[in-house]
Design a protein around this motif. Structure first.
Motif, PDB file in Angstrom:
ATOM      1  N   LYS A 387      40.497  28.218  28.028  1.00 51.38           N
ATOM      2  CA  LYS A 387      40.104  27.207  28.999  1.00 51.38           C
ATOM      3  C   LYS A 387      40.635  27.537  30.393  1.00 51.38           C
ATOM      4  O   LYS A 387      40.103  27.061  31.383  1.00 51.38           O
ATOM      5  CB  LYS A 387      40.626  25.832  28.568  1.00 51.38           C
ATOM      6  N   ASP A 388      41.709  28.286  30.476  1.00 48.09           N
ATOM      7  CA  ASP A 388      42.303  28.618  31.771  1.00 48.09           C
ATOM      8  C   ASP A 388      41.411  29.629  32.473  1.00 48.09           C
ATOM      9  O   ASP A 388      41.545  30.830  32.282  1.00 48.09           O
ATOM     10  CB  ASP A 388      43.713  29.169  31.571  1.00 48.09           C
ATOM     11  N   ILE A 389      40.514  29.150  33.314  1.00 41.25           N
ATOM     12  CA  ILE A 389      39.503  30.000  33.912  1.00 41.25           C
ATOM     13  C   ILE A 389      40.115  30.976  34.907  1.00 41.25           C
ATOM     14  O   ILE A 389      39.620  32.099  35.076  1.00 41.25           O
ATOM     15  CB  ILE A 389      38.407  29.137  34.593  1.00 41.25           C
ATOM     16  N   ALA A 390      41.216  30.601  35.569  1.00 42.44           N
ATOM     17  CA  ALA A 390      41.848  31.516  36.526  1.00 42.44           C
ATOM     18  C   ALA A 390      42.433  32.729  35.807  1.00 42.44           C
ATOM     19  O   ALA A 390      42.282  33.869  36.248  1.00 42.44           O
ATOM     20  CB  ALA A 390      42.932  30.787  37.316  1.00 42.44           C
ATOM     21  N   ARG A 391      43.103  32.503  34.664  1.00 46.35           N
ATOM     22  CA  ARG A 391      43.654  33.614  33.894  1.00 46.35           C
ATOM     23  C   ARG A 391      42.528  34.438  33.267  1.00 46.35           C
ATOM     24  O   ARG A 391      42.603  35.668  33.225  1.00 46.35           O
ATOM     25  CB  ARG A 391      44.598  33.079  32.798  1.00 46.35           C
ATOM     26  N   LEU A 392      41.509  33.750  32.793  1.00 45.75           N
ATOM     27  CA  LEU A 392      40.369  34.462  32.228  1.00 45.75           C
ATOM     28  C   LEU A 392      39.731  35.373  33.277  1.00 45.75           C
ATOM     29  O   LEU A 392      39.363  36.516  32.988  1.00 45.75           O
ATOM     30  CB  LEU A 392      39.335  33.473  31.700  1.00 45.75           C
ATOM     31  N   TYR A 393      39.595  34.866  34.502  1.00 40.98           N
ATOM     32  CA  TYR A 393      39.014  35.680  35.578  1.00 40.98           C
ATOM     33  C   TYR A 393      39.881  36.900  35.867  1.00 40.98           C
ATOM     34  O   TYR A 393      39.370  37.994  36.101  1.00 40.98           O
ATOM     35  CB  TYR A 393      38.861  34.834  36.838  1.00 40.98           C
ATOM     36  N   GLU A 394      41.187  36.740  35.825  1.00 48.51           N
ATOM     37  CA  GLU A 394      42.103  37.866  36.036  1.00 48.51           C
ATOM     38  C   GLU A 394      41.913  38.920  34.952  1.00 48.51           C
ATOM     39  O   GLU A 394      41.833  40.112  35.245  1.00 48.51           O
ATOM     40  CB  GLU A 394      43.544  37.352  36.035  1.00 48.51           C
ATOM     41  N   TYR A 395      41.835  38.486  33.691  1.00 46.15           N
ATOM     42  CA  TYR A 395      41.603  39.421  32.588  1.00 46.15           C
ATOM     43  C   TYR A 395      40.258  40.119  32.744  1.00 46.15           C
ATOM     44  O   TYR A 395      40.136  41.324  32.559  1.00 46.15           O
ATOM     45  CB  TYR A 395      41.634  38.681  31.238  1.00 46.15           C
ATOM     46  N   TRP A 396      39.249  39.312  33.066  1.00 53.96           N
ATOM     47  CA  TRP A 396      37.901  39.872  33.163  1.00 53.96           C
ATOM     48  C   TRP A 396      37.826  40.936  34.248  1.00 53.96           C
ATOM     49  O   TRP A 396      37.166  41.964  34.074  1.00 53.96           O
ATOM     50  CB  TRP A 396      36.887  38.760  33.443  1.00 53.96           C
ATOM     51  N   CYS A 397      38.472  40.697  35.381  1.00 57.24           N
ATOM     52  CA  CYS A 397      38.427  41.676  36.479  1.00 57.24           C
ATOM     53  C   CYS A 397      38.977  43.023  36.009  1.00 57.24           C
ATOM     54  O   CYS A 397      38.381  44.072  36.293  1.00 57.24           O
ATOM     55  CB  CYS A 397      39.224  41.166  37.677  1.00 57.24           C
ATOM     56  N   PHE A 398      40.105  43.012  35.304  1.00 55.71           N
ATOM     57  CA  PHE A 398      40.673  44.269  34.818  1.00 55.71           C
ATOM     58  C   PHE A 398      39.741  44.937  33.806  1.00 55.71           C
ATOM     59  O   PHE A 398      39.478  46.143  33.869  1.00 55.71           O
ATOM     60  CB  PHE A 398      42.036  44.006  34.180  1.00 55.71           C
ATOM     61  N   ILE A 399      39.224  44.142  32.874  1.00 52.61           N
ATOM     62  CA  ILE A 399      38.336  44.682  31.839  1.00 52.61           C
ATOM     63  C   ILE A 399      37.053  45.227  32.459  1.00 52.61           C
ATOM     64  O   ILE A 399      36.570  46.304  32.096  1.00 52.61           O
ATOM     65  CB  ILE A 399      38.013  43.598  30.795  1.00 52.61           C
ATOM     66  N   LYS A 400      36.480  44.512  33.433  1.00 54.18           N
ATOM     67  CA  LYS A 400      35.217  44.943  34.038  1.00 54.18           C
ATOM     68  C   LYS A 400      35.422  46.182  34.898  1.00 54.18           C
ATOM     69  O   LYS A 400      34.556  47.073  34.925  1.00 54.18           O
ATOM     70  CB  LYS A 400      34.633  43.802  34.877  1.00 54.18           C
TER      71      LYS A 400
END
Length: 797
Positions: A387-400
């Motif tokens: 649910k933590d969209i800010a942390r999810l966005y941080e993870y996604w940026c690294f993965i992408k």
């Protein structure tokens, strides 16, 4: 997503629930006050409630004061999104009589925010903010110590699309991590026999299910108690007296069947019409997949038991008992619940938001992946609430970022996926052992490293922790070139009449404070060495922020600032990756010269500013035969052409023609001139170049070049380069394009490929492609070389 003008209006009642013992009211704005532009339908959001007694629920959407009301004990209502992240909502819970009431929410801060109103214990009031937590949010209200009412609202993100960007980010993370896992497994098990691999997989499966079985069943039982369902509409033509419910299709049906309308006095009478019945169904694709997961585990248990009994003549009774116990529990769930009426899965089921967010479904999906692939998802990537969209966005940026690099370059190593005793393990670590992925550029053989949140300690001021650091090796450079890509789930909407709009830009972009942070990172992260006390090692710093309109953003001040000082912002979402991809390509493909040209006074600038005198041509290149080569190397004497007799010569380079030497063609040997006697030169000592300068074209005779080119050239044509502009241009072209040739002409210098010619004059760079021609001012090459290379590359492609 686009961002338009600011909404106007005040808070209003969004949700009301009335029960015999307690009433709930939530006030707020049914939109985010700073952002708008995402198109949602009336069925994109869910509000549901359940109570021990009949209740009435009123929902206020964007247009109607009361869109739904029902007297039932359970309600699941689809509506336009009403609740958003980073938005304040006032919640009032009041007891109808003098009963004791309390409220529970899994978030501690939300629980603490809802408190009794003064001394009145029968009224709970508070202002809650869901921060960056999105998705379903449950409130449980107890009356006199007993759970009485539970209602669930759905919190939407304001800066991205919940149904598109959020789901795409979850998909990107899953696909990339599993791609890394499969690559790891392929390399790990490459030397194993097939039979050994199968046995190992079965053992791993049983080891994992023994550990997670209780949690697996708990997730399945929660699904059985709280199943996902859909509201189906069934239409049937009936007599007018039998019609109970109608909708827009009923009206359209009458328009197509006007014979069912009869005029009577001043109105129409309907003889037959289309009746609609809404019925709940559990036969959804998500529940089909749940049933498939349970049956798959049963099959794997059967297969393991069969293999186990074949291997061991006297099997351990505890193992047999454990398998029977597991099968019995799973079989009971399938046959005595709604799953018995659910259809078997047909075809492949793609991931949905139910499996990403819904309680029970999310956990069951995670455990099924562990059982199928032996992959543990217990690391921060998934154990942290998604649910933590800010942390999810941080993870996604690294993965992408990794995904983009992997599609272009060769993966060398990674420490995201690791092997443990019970399978593979995913981790995104920060600090000293930060997650890191390394690649190799096959064209240049240079290394590329992306690190997640590496610490920068032992600095003169304070430690710095940028999110993602890209480190590039450049041929000919003595340092690594580092760039920061910092993920910030923030955006300034550029509201009219505010500072950002008036001073920075009229369009949305990164926050000013985040841009200042990029300046701090670049200036604060330094390296100490023997030659210089401290030098900067960060060549650029960029903010990654959630925004989709890349074309519009190209005119933004913080995008143009990248060109000026190599600091700025780049929009980055699943639907907006082109600008980041272009930036990565530029940074990786450009030479160390362009890397230095991008920044101001970076580390090693003293070494790069050494002057090369291009007019000083003191290296004599001459073609030799096999006999002449042998004699030169033995006797240290060579005869030069008479027309070069008066020119100063400091070095001799021996060219071995391809027509004579075949694979050994090129320039390998050179030596310092010791004495000159007429047209004969004595060489003090012959040296071998570290790398043979290869021929791309045949030539005989001799010419002059300089010592810098002799030490750095890769092929003979480069030795004909006459000045720094020609060298830089050729070097950049060679890094990014194949088969670049040099043609030395009387008045101009020309690079040539099969598709285009590039002519360098005293004032211009002229690009010719067939009949088309483009001219670039040579002064622009000196002022902004990397921008000129971008123009050339785009023109050629």
């Amino acid at each position: 997503m686009k961002m338009d003008t600011l909404h106007t209006g005040s808070s209003r009642r969004l949700l009301s629930i009335y029960t015999p013992y307690v009433n709930v009211m939530i006030d707020g704005k049914p939109f985010h006050p700073l952002f708008e532009g995402i198109e949602y339908s009336e069925e994109d959001s869910t509000v549901r409630a359940s109570c021990l007694e009949d209740f009435t629920m009123d929902i206020n959407d964007h247009t109607e004061e009361s869109s739904f009301s029902s007297n039932i004990t359970f309600c699941n209502m689809k509506t336009i999104p009403l609740f958003y992240e980073q938005q304040a909502y006032q919640i009032c819970i009041e007891a109808v009589d003098d009963c004791e009431i309390s409220v529970f929410h899994e978030n501690y801060h939300i629980r603490q925010a809802i408190k009794p109103l003064g001394t009145r214990e029968n009224i709970l009031l508070g202002t809650v903010n869901f921060d960056n937590n999105i998705g379903y949010s449950d409130f449980i209200i107890s009356v006199n110590g007993e759970k009485y009412l539970k209602f669930t609202i759905e919190v939407f993100p304001a800066k991205i699309s919940y149904k598109e960007d959020y789901q795409a980010m979850m998909k990107d993370i899953s696909e990339e991590l599993y791609a890394l896992a499969f690559d790891f497994m392929r390399k790990t098990y490459l030397s194993y026999k097939i039979s050994a691999h199968k046995a190992s997989s079965a053992v791993e499966f049983f080891a994992i299910i023994k550990i997670i079985y209780q949690d697996f069943m708990k997730a399945a039982q929660f699904i059985v108690s709280h199943p996902h369902h859909e509201l189906n509409r069934q239409y049937e033509v009936r007599r007018a007296d039998q019609i109970r419910h109608t909708d827009h299709k009923s009206i359209r049906w009458l328009q197509k069947h006007p014979q069912q309308l009869k005029r009577k006095d001043n109105h129409y009478v309907v003889s037959k019409g289309l009746n609609v019945e809404k019925r709940i169904t559990y036969n959804t694709r998500e529940n089909m997949f749940v049933k498939h997961i349970l049956e798959m585990v049963m099959q794997k248990l059967d297969a393991f038991l069969k293999n186990y009994q074949n291997v061991f003549k006297t099997p351990d009774v505890h193992v047999v008992h454990d398998i029977a116990y597991m099968k019995k529990g799973i079989n009971r769930l399938i046959n005595i619940s709604f799953l018995k009426q659910v259809d078997d899965q047909q075809g492949h089921v793609t991931s949905s938001l139910v499996f990403s967010m819904a309680s029970g479904y999310r956990e069951l999906y995670k455990y099924s992946l562990m059982l199928q692939k032996g992959l543990s998802l217990s690391a921060d990537v998934f154990s942290l609430s998604v649910k933590d969209i800010a942390r999810l966005y941080e993870y996604w940026c690294f993965i992408k970022l990794n995904s983009i690099l992997k599609s272009r370059y060769e993966l060398i190593s990674q420490n995201i996926i690791k092997m443990q005793s019970n399978g593979l393990y995913i981790t995104l670590k920060k600090g000293e052992k930060a997650s890191e992925v390394k690649y190799r550029n096959p064209r240049t053989e240079e290394s590329i490293t992306l690190t997640y949140n590496p610490p920068k300690k032992n600095l003169p001021t304070v430690s710095q922790k940028p999110d993602n650091v890209l480190k590039l090796e450049k041929r000919g450079g003595r340092v690594e070139y580092s760039y920061i890509f910092d993920a910030k789930y923030k955006i300034n909407p550029a509201i009219k009449d505010q500072y950002y709009y008036q001073v920075i830009d009229h369009h949305p972009g990164p926050q000013i404070d985040d841009i200042n942070t990029m300046h701090r990172y670049r200036d604060a992260i330094v390296l100490q060495n023997d030659e210089h006390p401290y030098e900067r090692i960060m060549f650029g710093a960029y903010i990654l922020f959630p925004y989709t309109n890349e074309e519009e953003y190209k005119e933004h001040r913080f995008y143009k600032s990248i060109e000026a000082v190599n600091i700025g912002g780049l929009p980055f979402l699943p639907s907006a990756t082109s600008l980041v991809t272009e930036m990565l390509d530029e940074l990786i493909l450009e030479s160390e010269n362009l890397a230095f040209a991008r920044t101001t006074l970076p580390i090693g600038i003293e070494n790069k500013l050494k002057h090369v005198n291009w007019d000083y041509r003191d290296v004599f290149v001459t073609a030799v035969s096999k006999e002449e080569l042998s004699k030169c190397l033995k006797d240290h004497w060579i005869t030069m052409d008479r027309d070069l007799f008066e020119k100063p010569i400091r070095h001799i380079a021996l060219y071995q023609p391809r027509s004579i030497f075949g694979k050994e063609a090129g320039i390998t040997y050179y030596g310092e001139v010791m004495n000159r006697f007429g047209n004969r030169i004595q060489v003090q000592k012959w040296h071998e170049l570290k790398r043979t300068i290869t021929p791309k074209e045949q030539f005989h005779g001799s010419f002059l070049t300089n010592y810098f080119l002799l030490k750095h050239a890769r092929d003979i044509a480069e030795l004909r380069i006459q000045n720094g502009n020609e060298y830089r241009l050729f070097y950049e072209l060679r890094r990014t394009m194949d088969d670049v040739e040099v043609n030395d002409r009387d008045h101009d210098f020309m690079f040539h490929t099969d598709q285009y010619d590039l002519i360098l004059t005293d004032q211009q760079i002229i690009l010719k492609k067939g009949k088309h021609e483009k001219k670039i001012d040579l002064g622009q090459m000196r002022k902004s070389p990397h921008q000129v290379m971008k123009v050339i590359k785009n023109y050629v492609e």
